[in-house]
Structures are given as C-alpha cells and as structure tokens.
Scaffold this active site. Structure first.
Site, PDB file in Angstrom:
ATOM      1  N   ARG A   1       0.837  -1.201   0.000  1.00  0.00           N
ATOM      2  CA  ARG A   1       0.000   0.000   0.000  1.00  0.00           C
ATOM      3  C   ARG A   1       0.871   1.250   0.000  1.00  0.00           C
ATOM      4  NH1 ARG A   1      -5.135  -2.046   2.194  1.00  0.00           N
ATOM      5  NH2 ARG A   1      -5.234  -4.017   1.038  1.00  0.00           N
TER       6      ARG A   1
ATOM      7  N   GLU B   1       0.437   4.158   0.660  1.00  0.00           N
ATOM      8  CA  GLU B   1      -0.245   5.232   1.381  1.00  0.00           C
ATOM      9  C   GLU B   1       0.733   5.890   2.343  1.00  0.00           C
ATOM     10  OE1 GLU B   1      -3.484   3.255   3.312  1.00  0.00           O
ATOM     11  OE2 GLU B   1      -4.358   2.644   1.397  1.00  0.00           O
TER      12      GLU B   1
ATOM     13  N   ARG C   1      -0.953   1.982  13.050  1.00  0.00           N
ATOM     14  CA  ARG C   1      -1.532   0.750  12.499  1.00  0.00           C
ATOM     15  C   ARG C   1      -1.407   0.610  10.987  1.00  0.00           C
ATOM     16  NH1 ARG C   1      -8.085   0.924  12.741  1.00  0.00           N
ATOM     17  NH2 ARG C   1      -8.421   2.768  11.486  1.00  0.00           N
ATOM     18  N   HIS C   2      -0.573   1.409  10.362  1.00  0.00           N
ATOM     19  CA  HIS C   2      -0.369   1.289   8.918  1.00  0.00           C
ATOM     20  C   HIS C   2       1.061   0.869   8.591  1.00  0.00           C
ATOM     21  CE1 HIS C   2      -4.097   3.687   8.712  1.00  0.00           C
ATOM     22  NE2 HIS C   2      -4.268   3.062   7.567  1.00  0.00           N
TER      23      HIS C   2
ATOM     24  N   GLU D   1     -10.504  -2.205  13.119  1.00  0.00           N
ATOM     25  CA  GLU D   1     -10.877  -3.093  12.031  1.00  0.00           C
ATOM     26  C   GLU D   1      -9.734  -4.058  11.736  1.00  0.00           C
ATOM     27  OE1 GLU D   1     -10.224  -1.835   8.069  1.00  0.00           O
ATOM     28  OE2 GLU D   1     -10.186  -4.014   7.977  1.00  0.00           O
TER      29      GLU D   1
ATOM     30  N   SER E   1     -11.987  -6.833   6.336  1.00  0.00           N
ATOM     31  CA  SER E   1     -12.990  -6.203   5.505  1.00  0.00           C
ATOM     32  C   SER E   1     -13.393  -7.237   4.464  1.00  0.00           C
ATOM     33  CB  SER E   1     -12.355  -4.981   4.838  1.00  0.00           C
ATOM     34  OG  SER E   1     -13.336  -4.015   4.595  1.00  0.00           O
TER      35      SER E   1
ATOM     36  N   ARG F   1      -2.101  -6.816  12.196  1.00  0.00           N
ATOM     37  CA  ARG F   1      -3.116  -6.132  13.003  1.00  0.00           C
ATOM     38  C   ARG F   1      -3.744  -7.073  14.012  1.00  0.00           C
ATOM     39  NH1 ARG F   1      -6.823  -1.665   9.901  1.00  0.00           N
ATOM     40  NH2 ARG F   1      -5.060  -0.413   9.224  1.00  0.00           N
TER      41      ARG F   1
END
Lengths: 546, 546
Positions: free
Chosen positions: A315, A317, A323-324, A469, A472, A520
């Site tokens: 990712r 991002e 948490r990333h 979360e 998903s 996670r």
C-alpha cells in the site's frame, strides 16, 4: 623463560666475509664446517630443551588451556556427532554431562574464583557457574570466561546439577550447569546499542528502578532489529505470528479451502490507482498488487470454489500511524456462496473463534511472556447460543449517537469513533470482538454487491478487535454487466481490467470473501499498541531498513 | 395477446384543451368525470381478465414454467437453508432428490424428448438427463435446457439414479441425475476461446481424431487462464501445488522450524544488483527482494534457530525459457549448524523425501489426472541404506567427461549438461533425484562459506530433479570480517548492507540453508515441461496479464 633455554655459545662464524681474498685454507674451512655442524646440533638440542621447558612451564601455569578459548572459524571442519542439548531439556538431565550452544545473556564474577553466566536460547535461559578447581578450571580460564562479552555465542560443556534454590533470573530455575569447558563460537565485534536484558525490561521495572535502567525506544529497537528480536518478548511475538498463520491454514484446510499464490506484479494499477507502487519492468512498467482481490476472484471464476492466500500486500499510502504499514501480510480468502453471503461471514467468524481458541490453548506460555512487557486486559469474545456480536452499520451509528457523537459526523466511522465504539461495545456487551454488517455502498470498492432491497447499502462487513478493524469483506459482484457499470461509476476503465472481467463473462458463481491483516490481528490480540512490533522487519513510508 | 385484453373504448376526454374559454358546464364536467371513472374500472377489469387469461394460456402451454429459467441476480435475497451436495457424494445418494450447483461441461440433445447434460464441479463430473414428461418436464423446458451454453453455471434439482451401465464420460460413472428443475445462475456472455473439454484433451486423443480436435496452445491458455484453469488437469495441478506447500510446512514444523515473513521491499539492491526490480517509493526508490536470503540470515542472527518462509521472489532476468519466471514462489529455509553443514543438507534431503512420499501417497488421484495429459516416467528416488545419491561437483564433472563432454567446457555445468547429467545418473543409478555437493567457490554468492581445506571450493550444494536444479543452498559465512572481505571481492560495498552485516557483528551462530522454487519442483515432479503450467498466473518478461 628458564635459564636452560638460553643459547650457551656464541655463533660460530664471526667475520667470514672480512677475510677477503686471503681466505682461510681448505683444512681451516673443514674445521670451521665441523665446528658449525657441532654448534648447529647444540643449538637444536638447546631449542628442543627450551620448548619442552616452556611447555612444562605453561602447564604449571594453566592446566586448563585445552578447556577454553576461541574456536577456529566454523567451516564444518569435522563432525564428531556429539549430541547437543536444549536448555529446556535440562531439568530432566540432573547429573548428566551436557554440551550446549547458547548466548551469554549476562555474566557476573564473584571474587576471583567463581563466575555466573546466564545462558540463553530463544525464550529459555539457565544459570551456569564456573568455579576455579585444581586440574579443572584455572584462574586464567575463569578470567577469560568472565571477560566474554554479553551476546557472545559459546559452546558449553558442564554437569547439570539441582540448584539449591529456585533461580529466579532464569526460566529454567531448578537446575544449573557447572561448567567444565567453555569455547567461544562467535564473539561480539561492535558495541551493542542496548542489551537484550534492556529490551526485555518492563515499564514497571524501569519505573521501580527510578529510571536507572535504559528505556529502549521503538525506533532504536527497529534500527537494531536483530538484537531487539532476541528478546523473550519478541521470540514469543513471532512464535505467535507463526501460530496465527498455522491456525488460519488449519481451519481453512479443514473446510475445503486450497492455498493459492497469486502474482504481486500486475500489468495495471488495480482497485484504486492512488495507493499503488510502480515498478520498472524491463522496458515497461508494472504495479505491486495492493491485495490478491482480483486474482482470488479469478480463481473462483476458474472453479477453485474455496481459496486462501497468505502473502504480502503493498500500500503506497503515506500514512504514518500506529496501524499502517506499506507492506504487510494479507490473510485472504474467497469462497462461493450457495444462498447468502452470510455463509462467508459465518465462515470468517468461525475462523476467528478457532484462531482465538488455538492461541489461548496452545500458546499460553508465549502470551504470558508478551503480557509481562505489554500488560493487557484479557481479550474477550462471545460464544454459546448468542454467538459473536453482530450489528448493522446503522446500528453502530446509533450506538455512537447515543454516546454523544453528532450523527452528521457519521457518514463514515473514523478511527477515533471506531475506538469509541469498541469501548461502548465492551462496556455494554463484554466483548472485544464483533462484526459490523451492511456498510453503505459508497464506502466500499466497486466490486461489492449491493443490498437487494436498498441500493445505498451493500452486502459487506467489517470485523473488529478491541475497536479496530481487522477484516474487511463482502459478497462480490459476479455479473459482468453490473460490474462494468460499477467500474464506470467509480471512474475505472473496464478495458484496463479485461482479464478480470473476462472471468465473469465466462460464467462465475456467486461468491464472497475477506482480507485480514496478520500484523493487526497479532497487535490487537496482544495489545502491542504499534503494528511495527508485530512485523519482523516493518516497512512504512519512512522505513525500508533493515 | 388475447383479444380480451384490447381496450374496448376510446379515452373519455378527447379534446379538453381545445374548448378554450367557452368550456363545458359544471354538470357536463361531472358527467365526464363519472364516465371516466366508469371507463377506468372497466379497463382495470379488462386488464385483470387479460392477466388471468395469459396465465391460464401459459399454464396450458408450459406446465413446467416454474421448474426452469434464469434466476434473478444473486444478491443474497433469501436463505432457505436448503442443503446442496457435491457431485463426488452422489454415488452414495441413490434414490435421493438432490440440489446442486455445477457447470454445464457439455450437453447433447437426443431427439426432442431428451437431453444429456454433463455437469462438472472441479475435477468431478456426472451425467444428468432431462426427459419430457407430463406435468414435470415440458418441451419448452427441454428446449431451454438444451440451449444453455457450455460453461453456464446452473442450479439443478433431480433424483439420483443408478446408471444402467458405467458412464465413461463422467468421473462419477455409477449414477446419473434425472433432472426435475434447472435454473441458470450465471450465463456465458462472451464467445469461449476454447472449451474446457478442449483444454483437457490429451495429445493422443487429438492425434487419434486426425487433428479434428482443437489443440489449445500454451499462449492461448495463458491468455484465457480463467477458462484454462477449469480443466481437470489444472484443478489437479493446483491442488498438488497447495499440497506441496502443506508438506513443506508439515515437515519443517515437526522439525522445530517457525514460519517468518520478511519484507519484499528493500532499501538497497541486494545479492546482485543486475537482476533486481526497482520500485518508486514515495519520493525515493526501493527494490524488490530477489530472495529472502538476507532476512532469513538476520532471523538466525536474532536467534530464531530454524526458520522458513513461503513467499514471492522477484528476478529481473530477461530469460525467456521453459524454466524461468520473473516472479515465483520461494520455499526458503535457514537453520543453525552444530557441527557440520551436512546437517542442513540432510534436513533438506529429508524434506524432499517427505514431500515425494506425501504427494505419491495422499494425492495419487491428482497425479493420475495430470499424467493423462502429461505422460511421464514415474519419478524415481532412492531410499534405504544407501539413501539419496550424493556426489561432489568434481565427480559430476567426471561423469560428464566420461560421457564425452570436453572438460574445458565444464568450469560451470550449463543447463544442457545438467540435463545430460540427469540422463547419465538415471541410467547409472536409477534415480531422478540427487545432490551435488562442494561447488567451486567462484560459482557461488558472496555469503557462501569456503571449504576448510580447499579455498577454491565451498560448503555448498544443489539438489536436482530430472536433471534440473530445484534447490541451491550452502553453509553461510557468519563471521563479519570474512563476509566483508568476500563482499569486496565481489565488488559489493559493505556499507550498502550495514543492517545485514550488523547481525553478524553482534554475534551469530554458524548456519546454512537453501531455497526451493515451488513451481520448478511441481513442474519436474509432474513433468509439465514448462514452468508456466505450474504457476496460477505466470509472470515472465513478456507476460504481466492476466
């Protein structure tokens, strides 16, 4: 050096060159040669005597010379097939002479006649002691042993003995090893940025010491991850990480899933172009898959029926949060649906329950080790007739509104409100694990199946642990026309995903699935508070090393 | 449309606007309204009659209308909890009415009263038949069923019946399903580039047909991989691929290994810069790991003792051969050594033997399925007192020289000579599996431990199957000084790999390991002849799709 070793005569040929052309006669030369020969023999004899004397002298001084020292570089020179033991097995070996390879966790000399070594193998440790004794352990040996650096790797021979009292500083406290031989296999050639003892220290211990102990910060740990990972806590965390993967596979295997491996190199930026890493691919370009979503759906279109994958997801991002990660392990699954997407949701729920049970029942020791450094309320989940707590997105919003959050802020539930919801749910329902179903369509990716009755809702769900979360998932659109339409709605050109769309054009069963972030789940189950602690060598926008 | 359904009167208000200001009187308006009301009722009544008549008419014509047709898009509208069955379970369900979801593998109408459908689920298939019968199966229903495209996904209800004779065209040949209901779940909306029957056809069948059958070329298959993967052969290949991974993990798990996940994004080009893919990483750059080599060694330096990883490895090599992929699955392991690197070699050997046994004993059915399309001499390995055949690189060269290869061409053994060696070994020792030990140092990477007696040789080995390399491994250098020196010898700047080197500077146990290519093992065990057949969605320099 003893006197006997001193050369007793002068060299035989003092000035041979100076004699020039009026040199010595032949007989003189012969005489000299004879004398030289005699001298040579005498010198050889003297040297031999000297050597023997030196040996004798050395033996007198260090009778233990053969019992310790640095081994030559291990290049597999020999293979005596001599068994070596694990520290964990020592309690059952009372009285045995054992051989073992271990780290020196720390050492402490007591006077000039005794040294204690704390020996470590992964999460186990044992006390070893070396005592000066005639013909066995010399003063030199003791001094050498006491001087070995923390984190040195040694080969130890010794006798296992019941310890007079339980040794609290070691995990194996009922026995100790009385060392008879000690060799250095691998030394420490750089200054340790921190010790493994420091790395394992709890916050309570540091505070109790009045901050005398070194508090090792996360960045320091990650910069020196190889040392950090040697801590008991980390040995346990990564044993639990492996266990989580095993439990994931076991459950799915027993439910008829097969493992697939899909390519991470993609010809087109998929799902959403913004957060995809670009790769130079020979003369062209490629992208790193941000999930195995498309591939696993294509496996369903190819009749694999039930598939899972454990693999890296990427990712791009620029999120610098607790948490990333830019690269993490995705535990993904996809399965056909017969009647209703809740079949998938229930499969995933069964999976988590089975993982929670497996961890708690088979890995209690490791969980306890981690809890020492990361104290946490025990992770709670519901079972029995009610089963896992499930509610709809709308009900989740209502819970937050009742708790005082403005409804207009709840088109989506942000991280802060997610956590708040977690606290509300724990207080009200006594569970750290729950499912939110029926997310608004606009919050979900293009391939999500709309609700049959309300097109603003979708057949999708998120799973939560401690208010964050962890999964998903959804029923996916298996109809190519609807899929194309949804792509266009989200600004994606269907032509760019032809291979994926073709899968549906050639007929595809209704299906659904979900994606889990391994790190996670591990972070939240153990309450590690930062996802980097759950990743062996974490990657974030600012970290690509080590 | 029946006559009764035609509107019987003109609309009541013909020209209301044209009347202008001299409009109708109030009584006239009332009258009109009344008339309109009357008309409306009459129209409603007529519509109702029409509907009922249509229903009656339809019922007369097609008494089976409710027993077939296209289902609405599956959006999880309802969940009747009605069990569905697998084709594989049908032989034990004689006499039962069953419900199942399957593909139409092919269909064949026999006259106007009967149609045979070959129904498929993964590697299983069964014959279904539909026979026109009063009140049960109408002619319309039969026609509709016969018109369903190959590869359509249908929901079938029917009665299981013992078949009068074994049906050879189905894998389940002892029973057939007499269809009572048939619904289309997902149709085929594009022309199939080839059928799954074509994909499964053997070369012998194609030749026997006088090349009447379509021979599906590899590129066509890969371009339409979703259809290709539906073939029995591919269903079996990928079940075997998953099995291979399971067997790998099981063996290592039972030998004390734990699974790790190392990052694929690397800050520096490692091992050898030439064949590494470059990634754009925010404002900087990164590289894709070409193996987990450095990470797994760092895990050893971090005291993990025995680790394995199953993950993608990336090779930017422009090799367009039958055995190279740019992305493949690496099965990697690394372990500490006590006395000799042969401990690792023997562990790897035990691993392979356990995999071969596991495949042959638990997956005979899948192997047989693949063998139909890819006939191969049975894979042979040695066991018993002699064990696996092992020889040194020097001995391998001698074998080739004896066979007629010029010694000066054998500084390295190229692919052609590797295969030749495989043939020599099979003829001489009756094995397809063997180990070559003691490779020349100059052929191995910088981290390989030199032989203790001959510095031109190394403590390294390759494993072979059917004359092709499937594993490369070695004892590694755990001494930081020697490692640095070897880096410089190979032109690598030690500073660029500081994190890796630090692991050794802080003390590291002697260790070794190896890396296996999953797809290669699968290809060679099954003799698929091209590695792309062993990869779900293969990637090579020219293929990034699908």
């Amino acid at each position: 050096m003893s006197e006997a070793a001193e050369p007793t005569n002068q060299p035989p040929t003092e000035q041979p060159e100076a004699e020039g052309q009026n040199g010595p006669s032949k007989s003189e030369l012969k005489k000299r040669a004879k004398a030289a020969e005699k001298e040579k023999k005498a010198a050889e004899k003297a040297a031999k005597q000297q050597e023997m004397a030196a040996q004798k002298s050395a033996a007198e001084v260090d009778y233990a010379a053969e019992f310790y020292g640095t081994l030559p570089l291990h290049q597999s020179q020999s293979r005596p097939h001599r068994p070596r033991v694990d520290i964990a097995s020592l309690p059952s070996r009372d009285g045995e002479t054992v051989l073992l390879r271990a780290r020196i966790h720390n050492s402490r000399a007591q006077g000039s006649k005794m040294v204690f070594l704390n020996l470590r193998q992964r999460i186990e440790s044992v006390q070893a002691l070396m005592i000066v004794a005639p013909e066995k352990v010399s003063k030199q040996m003791l001094k050498w042993a006491a001087g070995l650096a923390t984190e040195s790797i040694v080969l130890v021979e010794g006798v296992v003995k019941k310890s007079p009292e339980i040794i609290k500083s070691a995990t194996v406290g009922t026995v100790e090893v009385e060392v008879s031989k000690l060799f250095l296999i691998s030394g420490v050639e750089a200054r340790l940025p921190f010790t493994v003892e420091d790395a394992d220290r709890t916050e309570a211990e540091i505070e109790a010491s009045g901050d005398q102990f070194n508090r090792v910060l996360l960045d320091t740990r990650l910069n020196n991850r190889v040392i950090d990972l040697r801590s008991q806590t980390n040995q346990a965390i990564f044993k639990l990480q492996a266990a989580l993967g095993d439990l994931f596979r076991q459950f799915l295997h027993s439910n008829g899933f097969i493992e697939i491996h899909s390519p991470k190199l993609q010809g087109a930026a998929t799902e959403s172009g913004a957060s995809v890493f670009k790769v130079s691919y020979f003369k062209g370009g490629a992208f790193l898959a941000q999930s195995p979503q498309l591939a696993k759906q294509m496996a369903i279109a190819a009749d694999f029926e039930r598939v899972y994958e454990i693999g890296p997801v990427f990712r791009a991002e620029d999120s610098n949060t607790h948490r990333h990660l830019t690269e993490f392990m995705g535990l993904d699954l996809e399965m056909t649906i017969e009647e209703h997407y809740h079949e998938v949701m229930e499969m995933l729920d069964g999976l988590f329950i089975s993982i929670f049970h497996g961890l708690r029942e088979k890995y209690k020791k490791e969980i306890d080790v981690v809890n020492k450094q990361f104290p946490a309320e025990e992770f709670k989940w519901r079972e029995g007739p009610d089963g896992t707590l499930k509610f709809s997105f709308r009900e989740a919003v209502n819970l937050l509104v009742e708790d005082g959050v403005a409804r207009e802020d709840l088109d989506d539930i942000n991280t802060e409100n997610e956590k708040r919801l977690g606290r509300i749910v724990r207080a009200k329902y006594e569970t750290d694990y729950y499912i939110i179903d029926k997310f608004p369509m606009e919050l979900r990716p293009f391939y999500t199946m709309p609700d049959p009755n309300d097109p603003t809702l979708s057949n999708s769900y998120d799973f939560f642990m401690r208010g964050e979360e962890i999964l998903s998932g959804a029923q996916r659109i298996h109809d190519p026309k609807l899929l194309e339409q949804q792509m266009r709605n989200k600004g994606i050109d269907p032509e760019s995903m032809k291979g994926y769309l073709d899968g549906f054009r050639f007929g595809c069963s209704p299906h659904g699935g979900g994606g889990i972030g391994l790190e996670r789940v591990l972070m939240l189950f153990l309450k590690l508070n930062n996802i980097r602690r759950a990743s062996l060598f974490p990657r974030d926008p600012k970290r690509l090393e080590p």
